[in-house]
Design a protein around this motif. Structure first.
Motif, PDB file in Angstrom:
ATOM      1  N   ARG A  23      39.577   1.622   0.038  1.00  0.00           N
ATOM      2  CA  ARG A  23      39.513   2.429  -1.178  1.00  0.00           C
ATOM      3  C   ARG A  23      38.108   2.488  -1.782  1.00  0.00           C
ATOM      4  N   ARG A  24      37.150   1.806  -1.178  1.00  0.00           N
ATOM      5  CA  ARG A  24      35.785   1.830  -1.679  1.00  0.00           C
ATOM      6  C   ARG A  24      34.892   2.645  -0.744  1.00  0.00           C
ATOM      7  N   PHE A  25      33.938   3.325  -1.332  1.00  0.00           N
ATOM      8  CA  PHE A  25      32.922   4.003  -0.524  1.00  0.00           C
ATOM      9  C   PHE A  25      31.568   3.806  -1.183  1.00  0.00           C
ATOM     10  N   MET A  26      30.506   3.846  -0.399  1.00  0.00           N
ATOM     11  CA  MET A  26      29.171   3.551  -0.895  1.00  0.00           C
ATOM     12  C   MET A  26      28.391   4.836  -1.120  1.00  0.00           C
ATOM     13  N   VAL A  27      27.642   4.885  -2.226  1.00  0.00           N
ATOM     14  CA  VAL A  27      26.827   6.043  -2.569  1.00  0.00           C
ATOM     15  C   VAL A  27      25.447   5.542  -2.958  1.00  0.00           C
ATOM     16  N   TYR A  28      24.455   6.421  -2.859  1.00  0.00           N
ATOM     17  CA  TYR A  28      23.138   6.050  -3.383  1.00  0.00           C
ATOM     18  C   TYR A  28      23.144   6.159  -4.904  1.00  0.00           C
ATOM     19  N   HIS A  29      23.424   7.345  -5.417  1.00  0.00           N
ATOM     20  CA  HIS A  29      23.476   7.573  -6.863  1.00  0.00           C
ATOM     21  C   HIS A  29      24.939   7.678  -7.295  1.00  0.00           C
ATOM     22  N   PRO A  30      25.329   7.015  -8.386  1.00  0.00           N
ATOM     23  CA  PRO A  30      26.754   6.976  -8.755  1.00  0.00           C
ATOM     24  C   PRO A  30      27.244   8.280  -9.382  1.00  0.00           C
ATOM     25  N   ALA A  31      27.350   9.317  -8.552  1.00  0.00           N
ATOM     26  CA  ALA A  31      27.734  10.644  -9.044  1.00  0.00           C
ATOM     27  C   ALA A  31      29.220  10.945  -8.877  1.00  0.00           C
TER      28      ALA A  31
ATOM     29  N   THR B 122      40.045   9.736  -9.996  1.00  0.00           N
ATOM     30  CA  THR B 122      41.161  10.671  -9.831  1.00  0.00           C
ATOM     31  C   THR B 122      41.987  10.348  -8.603  1.00  0.00           C
ATOM     32  N   TYR B 123      41.333   9.876  -7.537  1.00  0.00           N
ATOM     33  CA  TYR B 123      42.038   9.672  -6.267  1.00  0.00           C
ATOM     34  C   TYR B 123      42.179   8.187  -5.905  1.00  0.00           C
ATOM     35  N   GLY B 124      42.086   7.328  -6.917  1.00  0.00           N
ATOM     36  CA  GLY B 124      42.345   5.912  -6.696  1.00  0.00           C
ATOM     37  C   GLY B 124      41.326   5.235  -5.808  1.00  0.00           C
ATOM     38  N   LEU B 125      40.075   5.706  -5.850  1.00  0.00           N
ATOM     39  CA  LEU B 125      39.007   5.142  -5.043  1.00  0.00           C
ATOM     40  C   LEU B 125      37.985   4.459  -5.951  1.00  0.00           C
ATOM     41  N   GLU B 126      36.990   3.816  -5.335  1.00  0.00           N
ATOM     42  CA  GLU B 126      35.920   3.185  -6.104  1.00  0.00           C
ATOM     43  C   GLU B 126      34.603   3.401  -5.388  1.00  0.00           C
ATOM     44  N   GLN B 127      33.621   3.922  -6.125  1.00  0.00           N
ATOM     45  CA  GLN B 127      32.296   4.086  -5.541  1.00  0.00           C
ATOM     46  C   GLN B 127      31.480   2.814  -5.764  1.00  0.00           C
ATOM     47  N   VAL B 128      30.694   2.447  -4.769  1.00  0.00           N
ATOM     48  CA  VAL B 128      29.769   1.326  -4.869  1.00  0.00           C
ATOM     49  C   VAL B 128      28.371   1.923  -4.792  1.00  0.00           C
ATOM     50  N   ALA B 129      27.615   1.830  -5.893  1.00  0.00           N
ATOM     51  CA  ALA B 129      26.323   2.510  -5.983  1.00  0.00           C
ATOM     52  C   ALA B 129      25.170   1.594  -5.591  1.00  0.00           C
TER      53      ALA B 129
ATOM     54  N   ALA C 125      19.457  -7.796  -4.761  1.00  0.00           N
ATOM     55  CA  ALA C 125      20.583  -6.876  -4.948  1.00  0.00           C
ATOM     56  C   ALA C 125      20.855  -6.080  -3.678  1.00  0.00           C
ATOM     57  N   LEU C 126      19.791  -5.691  -2.973  1.00  0.00           N
ATOM     58  CA  LEU C 126      19.971  -4.934  -1.737  1.00  0.00           C
ATOM     59  C   LEU C 126      20.665  -5.788  -0.682  1.00  0.00           C
ATOM     60  N   ALA C 127      20.278  -7.050  -0.604  1.00  0.00           N
ATOM     61  CA  ALA C 127      20.930  -7.954   0.348  1.00  0.00           C
ATOM     62  C   ALA C 127      22.416  -8.116   0.018  1.00  0.00           C
ATOM     63  N   ALA C 128      22.734  -8.199  -1.279  1.00  0.00           N
ATOM     64  CA  ALA C 128      24.136  -8.331  -1.686  1.00  0.00           C
ATOM     65  C   ALA C 128      24.927  -7.071  -1.327  1.00  0.00           C
ATOM     66  N   LEU C 129      24.325  -5.921  -1.499  1.00  0.00           N
ATOM     67  CA  LEU C 129      25.003  -4.667  -1.133  1.00  0.00           C
ATOM     68  C   LEU C 129      25.268  -4.611   0.363  1.00  0.00           C
ATOM     69  N   ILE C 130      24.299  -5.037   1.145  1.00  0.00           N
ATOM     70  CA  ILE C 130      24.467  -5.043   2.606  1.00  0.00           C
ATOM     71  C   ILE C 130      25.589  -5.987   3.010  1.00  0.00           C
ATOM     72  N   GLU C 131      25.617  -7.153   2.371  1.00  0.00           N
ATOM     73  CA  GLU C 131      26.673  -8.125   2.669  1.00  0.00           C
ATOM     74  C   GLU C 131      28.043  -7.566   2.281  1.00  0.00           C
ATOM     75  N   GLN C 132      28.111  -6.914   1.125  1.00  0.00           N
ATOM     76  CA  GLN C 132      29.369  -6.317   0.683  1.00  0.00           C
ATOM     77  C   GLN C 132      29.826  -5.233   1.655  1.00  0.00           C
TER      78      GLN C 132
END
Length: 296
Positions: A197-205, A212-219, A231-238
């Motif tokens: 249910r999560r997807f990664m984006v550069y800018h949280p747009a 609306t569709y029960g998802l979560e963006q990770v910016a 923070a970048l290392a944590a994002l990569i690990e996530q």
């Protein structure tokens, strides 16, 4: 027939014809962003001429209205604001240039979200400011049900400015809403069954789309800043932990940080433009990418 009769006949004939009132000029409408232009044109049809301040390819975060745009806006019949970053700074100047200009706030009756915490907040339309601690997410158009709300206010505003064509605006509105409802149903059918249910984006747009569709963006980017090394290392690990392989970027922004994350996780970067005037095609493409990412 005498010469006088021949000269008078065309004049008498013209005088006997019914007088047809000239069709008034289309309403001159300005909006902040290209997706809004799509919405106004769908409802206004040939009774509106719509201008988006931010042209395709430009970033609202860096945009400054040009003097000729402000001059043209001061002569407009309607301005539809949406909470873009540049609006607040020059809205007072615009009101001073044309105190009578109707301004419709597209955020009316919509619960807004904060970019930082993604919590719901409410816009104070009586005083024209937001009550929040973090930055307000202005990307409300990424959710078809919220566009449905906007469409009703657009119909009413155009009908008030041009009552003779109010029925036309109402009919166009109903057709547009039917298309939005069909898109919403289609997107639910595609996305409701996703396991991740999560997807990664550069800018949280895409926060409103995600909600609306029960998802979560990770910016990757927050408050206009790229992440530091930690923070970048944590994002990569996530991303590795959640098996994320897709990172969305938009063409107005530098994709290098997203590309570094994608390289580290063995993923890929895809460009999806939330500011595209091709609204329906953009959301369908986003859903297709999310579904394809599920299958990897």
């Amino acid at each position: 027939m005498s010469l006088i009769t021949r000269l008078l006949c065309p004049v008498l004939l013209a005088a006997s014809l019914p007088v047809v009132a000239a069709e008034p000029e289309p309403l001159e409408v300005f909006v902040s962003l290209a997706p809004q232009q799509t919405f106004v044109e769908a409802i206004g049809g040939d009774r509106v001429e719509v201008h988006a301040l931010v042209a395709p390819g430009e970033s609202p975060h860096l945009f400054e209205p040009r003097p000729r745009q402000i001059a043209a806006l001061a002569e407009a019949d309607l301005f539809v604001r949406i909470g873009a970053p540049f609006e607040e700074g020059w809205l007072a100047r615009l009101r001073a240039a044309n105190p009578e200009l109707p301004i419709l706030d597209a955020r009316q009756d919509i619960a807004l979200r904060q970019l930082a915490t993604d919590q719901d907040v409410h816009h104070d339309h009586d005083h024209g400011h937001d009550h929040h601690d973090g930055e307000i997410d202005s990307h409300i158009w990424t959710s078809p049900p919220l566009v449905r709300v906007m469409a009703g206010h657009l119909r009413d505003a155009l009908g008030a400015l041009d009552p003779a064509h109010a029925e036309q605006f109402a009919a166009n509105h109903d057709r547009f809403v039917a298309e939005l409802d069909a898109l919403d149903t289609e997107l639910h059918a595609s996305l409701d069954g996703l396991t991740h249910r999560r997807f990664m984006v550069y800018h949280p747009a895409w926060g409103y789309f995600a909600a609306t569709y029960g998802l979560e963006q990770v910016a990757i980017e927050r408050a206009g800043k790229e992440p530091g090394a930690r923070a970048l290392a944590a994002l990569i690990e996530q991303a590795r932990h959640e098996n994320v392989r897709l990172i969305l970027v938009q063409p107005q922004l530098d994709p290098r940080a997203a590309e570094r994350v994608a390289e580290a996780i063995g993923g890929r970067v895809e460009v999806v433009d939330p500011l595209s005037p091709e609204y329906f095609a953009t959301l369908r493409r986003l859903a297709t990418l999310l579904v394809a990412g599920e299958d990897r």
